[in-house]
Structure formats: C-alpha cells, structure tokens
Design an enzyme around this catalytic site. Structure first.
Site, mmCIF file in Angstrom:
data_model
loop_
_atom_site.group_PDB
_atom_site.id
_atom_site.type_symbol
_atom_site.label_atom_id
_atom_site.label_comp_id
_atom_site.label_asym_id
_atom_site.label_seq_id
_atom_site.Cartn_x
_atom_site.Cartn_y
_atom_site.Cartn_z
ATOM 1 N N HIS A 1 0.934 55.578 42.806
ATOM 2 C CA HIS A 1 2.325 55.910 42.496
ATOM 3 C C HIS A 1 2.948 54.765 41.694
ATOM 4 O O HIS A 1 2.410 53.664 41.655
ATOM 5 C CB HIS A 1 3.178 55.986 43.769
ATOM 6 N N GLU B 1 1.664 52.041 45.845
ATOM 7 C CA GLU B 1 2.790 52.053 44.916
ATOM 8 C C GLU B 1 2.704 50.819 44.026
ATOM 9 O O GLU B 1 2.532 49.703 44.514
ATOM 10 C CB GLU B 1 4.128 51.994 45.682
ATOM 11 N N HIS C 1 0.013 60.486 41.783
ATOM 12 C CA HIS C 1 0.907 61.375 42.536
ATOM 13 C C HIS C 1 1.118 62.681 41.757
ATOM 14 O O HIS C 1 1.164 63.763 42.324
ATOM 15 C CB HIS C 1 2.249 60.656 42.763
ATOM 16 N N ASP D 1 4.787 60.454 38.423
ATOM 17 C CA ASP D 1 4.220 59.104 38.521
ATOM 18 C C ASP D 1 2.713 59.141 38.809
ATOM 19 O O ASP D 1 2.233 60.109 39.396
ATOM 20 C CB ASP D 1 4.980 58.287 39.585
HETATM 21 ZN ZN LIG Z 1 4.925 58.885 43.880
#
Ligand SMILES: [Zn+2]
Length: 175
Positions: free
Chosen positions: A34, A116, A152, A162
């Site tokens: 992400h 992330e 994602h 993303d």
């Molecule tokens: Zn995401």
C-alpha cells in the site's frame, strides 16, 4: 533484522502496538503493498502512526474527518527515509485491505501481511524504501509459503488505486 516467530515481530525495528488487529486462523500466503500519507503528499509528520494507533486528531486537517472512527492498521509501515515501523505482529491479522479478493478468495486480511509505504499514488518512492521493503520481503519469503506480492489496487480494484503507477514492481524481489 530477522523475524522472531514466537512474537511475530521483526527484531531491530520499532514496534508500536496498534489495537487494530484480530486472530489469524489462516496461513500467510500474500503480501499486500500500500501507500499512504496524511495529508496526502505530506511526509514530515507522524500522522500515519497516529492513525494506526487510533490517536489521530481528526480536527487537524479537513481530509482527516473521513478517518474518524476508522480502525485500521498495517503490519509494517516504511517511511520515506527507509525507517521501518511495525504495528501488528505477523501472527495476528492487521486491518489494511478492507473488502478485497485474491484469486476468488475474499477478505485478504485473513491470509496476508500488509505493508504501507509512506507515499502517494502520484509520486515516486525513495530508494531507501525499496531497500527496506526488499529486506522485509526476503525475511517473509523464507518464513511463510507466499504465493504472491500484490498491490492494494489488485485486490480491491473498484475502491483502491494504491500503491499507484509510480511504484516500480521491477525493483522488488520476486516470489
Ligand atoms: Zn491501501
């Protein structure tokens, strides 16, 4: 850095315990990449950390209002500098993917690890972030029966974009 199987945590990495996690009943087969920044495109702050710890003040910025009462987390967060933070042990389910599906199997959180990157869908990522990401992938690859590393946007295509077109898939280790 290595993985402590007992704790589900990476060694030599700052751990902030997010309250947003649940029991893992399936084995880890997927890594989901992400990107996030709060506000979008602003990096010199710890707002994402606060989001994952349920301590982001939604009055701080108008874009934060929609995040109120949102309980989300990610196992790993890689900042622009390449600094790695962990929020949820790998042996627990983190809440990063939402409504999602991989090869027809729904609820990807159950069988994935969420990573992330501090970033934005319209900006390139830092070399230090790829380096940190690859170090983690190397560890995950040798620890779990991974089938794929996806974005994602691959598992929630109608809702999410993303990590976006600037994420260079060529730069990461193949499964
Ligand atoms: Zn995401």
């Amino acid at each position: 850095m290595h993985l402590n199987f007992e704790s589900g945590r990476l060694t030599d990495v700052v751990f902030h315990a997010s309250p947003n996690h649940s029991k893992r009943s399936s084995q880890v087969e997927l890594v989901v990449i992400h990107c996030i920044s709060l506000p979008q495109g602003e990096y010199n702050n710890d707002n994402v950390e606060k989001l994952f710890l349920n301590s982001l003040d939604s009055r701080h910025h108008k874009s934060f209002l929609g995040l109120k009462k949102l309980n989300v987390s990610s196992h790993i967060y890689i900042k622009r500098t390449g600094e790695i933070l962990q929020f949820v042990p790998f042996n627990r389910v983190a809440w990063h993917a939402g409504v999602s599906s991989f090869n027809g199997r729904e609820n990807c959180n159950e069988f994935s690890i969420g990573i992330e990157l501090q970033g934005s869908v319209d900006q390139s990522f830092e070399e230090a972030q790829y380096k940190a990401l690859n170090e983690i992938i190397k560890i995950l690859k040798s620890s779990f029966p991974l089938k794929a590393i996806v974005g994602h946007s691959d598992i929630a295509p109608t809702r999410k974009t993303d990590p976006g077109p600037w994420f260079d898939w060529e730069k990461i280790i193949k499964i």
